[in-house]
Design an enzyme around this catalytic site. Structure first.
Site, PDB file in Angstrom:
ATOM      1  N   GLY A   1       1.946   4.566   3.667  1.00 58.07           N
ATOM      2  CA  GLY A   1       2.846   3.674   2.958  1.00 58.07           C
ATOM      3  C   GLY A   1       3.825   4.425   2.080  1.00 58.07           C
TER       4      GLY A   1
ATOM      5  N   GLY B   1       0.807  -1.216   0.000  1.00 62.39           N
ATOM      6  CA  GLY B   1       0.000   0.000   0.000  1.00 62.39           C
ATOM      7  C   GLY B   1       0.836   1.259   0.000  1.00 62.39           C
TER       8      GLY B   1
ATOM      9  N   SER C   1      -4.091  -0.373  14.487  1.00 62.95           N
ATOM     10  CA  SER C   1      -4.828   0.884  14.669  1.00 62.95           C
ATOM     11  C   SER C   1      -5.400   0.935  16.079  1.00 62.95           C
ATOM     12  CB  SER C   1      -5.978   0.953  13.656  1.00 62.95           C
ATOM     13  OG  SER C   1      -6.931   1.948  14.002  1.00 62.95           O
TER      14      SER C   1
ATOM     15  N   TYR D   1     -13.863  -3.455  11.087  1.00 61.31           N
ATOM     16  CA  TYR D   1     -12.522  -2.851  11.101  1.00 61.31           C
ATOM     17  C   TYR D   1     -11.804  -3.203  12.400  1.00 61.31           C
ATOM     18  CZ  TYR D   1      -8.848   0.703  10.720  1.00 61.31           C
ATOM     19  OH  TYR D   1      -7.633   1.359  10.647  1.00 61.31           O
TER      20      TYR D   1
END
Length: 303
Positions: free
Chosen positions: A28, A22, A146, A172
């Protein structure tokens, strides 16, 4: 280390090969840019090759582009084969790519998109490349999680693909919790080899394209408030870069911003949720991930 850890603390990376998933935009891209600036040979592993080429043109250094769609196990296997042919050794594998808060969608293999892309795709890629890292002293697998791993997060083994009940936030949270559990279990399995370590990081609240799937009702407030509560991508990339390059890093650590709530700030070791350290769940997730992806790691079971 005293003081704030910044880009200037990244050691010389000449002679090292880094794969960054990414890497055509956001965190990234900044991770790849800073590694290349320190002399690493960097591979931008990206879904959109043309965007990857445009990103590579903006980076000074030894940069190549590799097609990789983490939402397709066929693509993951093809990318791994290409990388193996091009690089006899890998020093850094940075599992950075991800999707966030997407509507209910399935990957090419029928997995829920957030779990399939953020966790299963990276799990498979790591397993297919790991034997190129194992002989390399100081090699690292860095997986980006995260703070969302704390929010409505659990590994729903009875409905991993969220077919019965879907929540963007919950899906998520499950995927990001899985990223951490994968890191901790991987580190235990790597420990006897003594060469490669697994580390995790999170960027805090960074102003990137990742929030493009925020529900419409929240998009305007998020857009207005983002400058007040987020940091630029180059700051958000620092926890990943520290996890990847700081000589003081220990396997199994987790790095994030040092400020209030880990939202902004310079990188430091941080704590993850108690749930993320549940070893029985980590081991079960590992077994299920091997079954779903068909990828078996060249490692024994953790002690």
């Amino acid at each position: 280390m005293s003081g704030n850890w910044t880009e200037q603390h990244i050691p010389d990376q000449r002679g090292r090969v880094a794969i960054v998933t990414g890497a055509n935009t956001g965190l990234g891209f900044e991770t790849a840019r800073m590694l290349a600036a320190r002399g690493a040979a960097v591979v931008l592993a990206v879904r959109d090759v043309e965007k990857g080429r445009r990103a590579a043109a903006r980076i000074t250094g030894d940069v190549t582009v590799q097609a990789l769609d983490l939402a397709s196990l066929d693509s993951v296997r093809s990318a791994a084969a290409d990388l193996r042919a091009a690089h006899p050794r890998i020093d850094l594998l940075i599992n950075n790519a991800g999707v966030m808060y997407t509507p209910r969608q399935a990957t090419a293999d029928g997995f829920e998109l957030q779990f399939g892309t953020n966790h299963l795709g990276h799990f498979a890629l790591t397993g297919l490349l790991l034997d190129l890292l194992l002989p390399v002293p100081g090699s690292r697998v860095v997986t980006v999680s995260s703070t969302g791993h704390r929010i409505r997060a659990a590994i729903h083994f009875d409905d991993l693909q969220r077919e019965r009940s879907y929540s963007r936030v919950g899906a998520y949270g499950q995927a990001k919790l899985a990223n951490l559990m994968f890191t901790y279990e991987l580190q235990r399995r790597l420990a006897p080899h003594g060469t490669t370590v697994a580390v995790a990081a999170h960027p805090g609240a960074s102003n990137t394209e990742l929030t493009r799937n925020v529900p419409t009702a929240l998009r305007t407030p998020v857009t207005w408030l983002a400058p007040l509560f987020t940091q630029k991508a180059e700051m958000g990339a620092l926890p990943t870069l520290r996890a990847a390059t700081d000589p003081a890093v220990v396997g199994g650590q987790y790095y994030g911003p040092s400020g209030w709530g880990e939202i902004r700030g310079y990188p430091k070791p941080v704590a993850s949720s108690p749930d993320s350290h549940d070893r029985a769940t980590q081991q079960r997730l590992w077994t299920v991930s091997e079954e779903l992806t068909g990828v078996t790691f060249p490692l024994g079971r953790a002690a």
